[in-house]
Scaffold this motif. Structure first.
Motif, short mmCIF file in Angstrom:
data_model
loop_
_atom_site.label_atom_id
_atom_site.label_comp_id
_atom_site.label_asym_id
_atom_site.label_seq_id
_atom_site.Cartn_x
_atom_site.Cartn_y
_atom_site.Cartn_z
N ALA A 11 -5.80 -0.82 0.19
CA ALA A 11 -5.48 -2.17 0.69
C ALA A 11 -4.84 -2.96 -0.45
CB ALA A 11 -6.76 -2.86 1.16
N VAL A 12 -4.16 -4.05 -0.10
CA VAL A 12 -3.51 -4.89 -1.10
C VAL A 12 -4.55 -5.50 -2.03
CG1 VAL A 12 -1.52 -5.36 0.39
CG2 VAL A 12 -3.49 -6.92 0.40
N LEU A 13 -4.09 -6.12 -3.11
CA LEU A 13 -5.00 -6.68 -4.11
C LEU A 13 -6.06 -7.59 -3.50
CD1 LEU A 13 -2.47 -7.66 -6.94
CD2 LEU A 13 -4.04 -5.70 -6.90
N ALA A 14 -7.30 -7.42 -3.96
CA ALA A 14 -8.42 -8.23 -3.51
C ALA A 14 -8.84 -9.18 -4.62
CB ALA A 14 -9.59 -7.32 -3.13
N VAL A 67 0.86 -1.18 0.00
CA VAL A 67 0.00 0.00 0.00
C VAL A 67 0.90 1.23 0.00
CG1 VAL A 67 -1.73 1.30 1.31
CG2 VAL A 67 -1.85 -1.20 1.20
N GLY A 68 0.62 2.18 -0.90
CA GLY A 68 1.41 3.40 -0.99
C GLY A 68 1.86 3.62 -2.41
N PRO A 69 2.77 4.59 -2.61
CA PRO A 69 3.26 4.85 -3.96
C PRO A 69 3.82 3.57 -4.59
CG PRO A 69 4.07 6.52 -2.44
CD PRO A 69 3.41 5.45 -1.61
N ASN A 70 3.50 3.34 -5.85
CA ASN A 70 3.88 2.12 -6.57
C ASN A 70 3.29 0.87 -5.93
OD1 ASN A 70 5.32 3.46 -8.62
ND2 ASN A 70 7.06 3.68 -7.25
N GLY A 71 2.10 1.03 -5.37
CA GLY A 71 1.34 -0.06 -4.77
C GLY A 71 -0.15 0.25 -4.92
#
Length: 135
Positions: free
Chosen positions: A65-68, A57-61
């Motif tokens: 939330a993470v991938l669902a 999570v954040g820049p370049n993410g």
């Protein structure tokens, strides 16, 4: 035209580059490119390819939330108009992403989707301008 009349920036809402390529189940690359931001006020430039990691999570993410599982993501290029932060990529389920601290502009440059196990699906992008097709 009066001497004190401001000149309004007449941007073209252009997008050039930002070619997207799936690397593996969690990552993709975004190639170099330039675009007007979503409000058509500033330019966002990416001078070196970046890797977007859906497991962070954040820049370049991802923005929240993470991938669902089984989800359609918008792929954005994000920028900082003060140029303190490096231009980055961002995945979001929202039309207007939740920007990480220090970022104040964005532009959608693509799409990505996940399968039932939260893995990025393989895709092919055709076109590098405003009109792009995804397979």
């Amino acid at each position: 035209m009066a001497a004190n009349t401001p000149v309004v920036n007449a941007g073209l809402k252009y997008v050039n580059g930002f070619n997207l390529t799936r690397v593996n189940d969690e990552t993709m690359t975004m190639g170099v490119g330039e675009a007007r931001n979503s409000s058509d006020i500033n330019d966002i430039s990416l001078e070196a390819q970046v890797t977007i990691n859906g497991a962070s999570v954040g820049p370049n993410g991802c923005d929240i939330a993470v991938l669902a599982a089984s989800t359609l993501y918008r792929v954005f290029v994000i920028g900082d108009s003060t140029k303190y932060k490096d231009t980055a990529g961002l995945l979001s389920t929202l039309d207007a992403p939740r920007l990480p601290a220090g970022y104040d502009m964005y532009r959608r440059v693509g799409w990505a989707a996940t399968d039932a196990t939260s893995d990025l699906l393989e895709f092919w992008q055709v076109g590098e301008g405003q009109e792009r097709t995804y397979y």
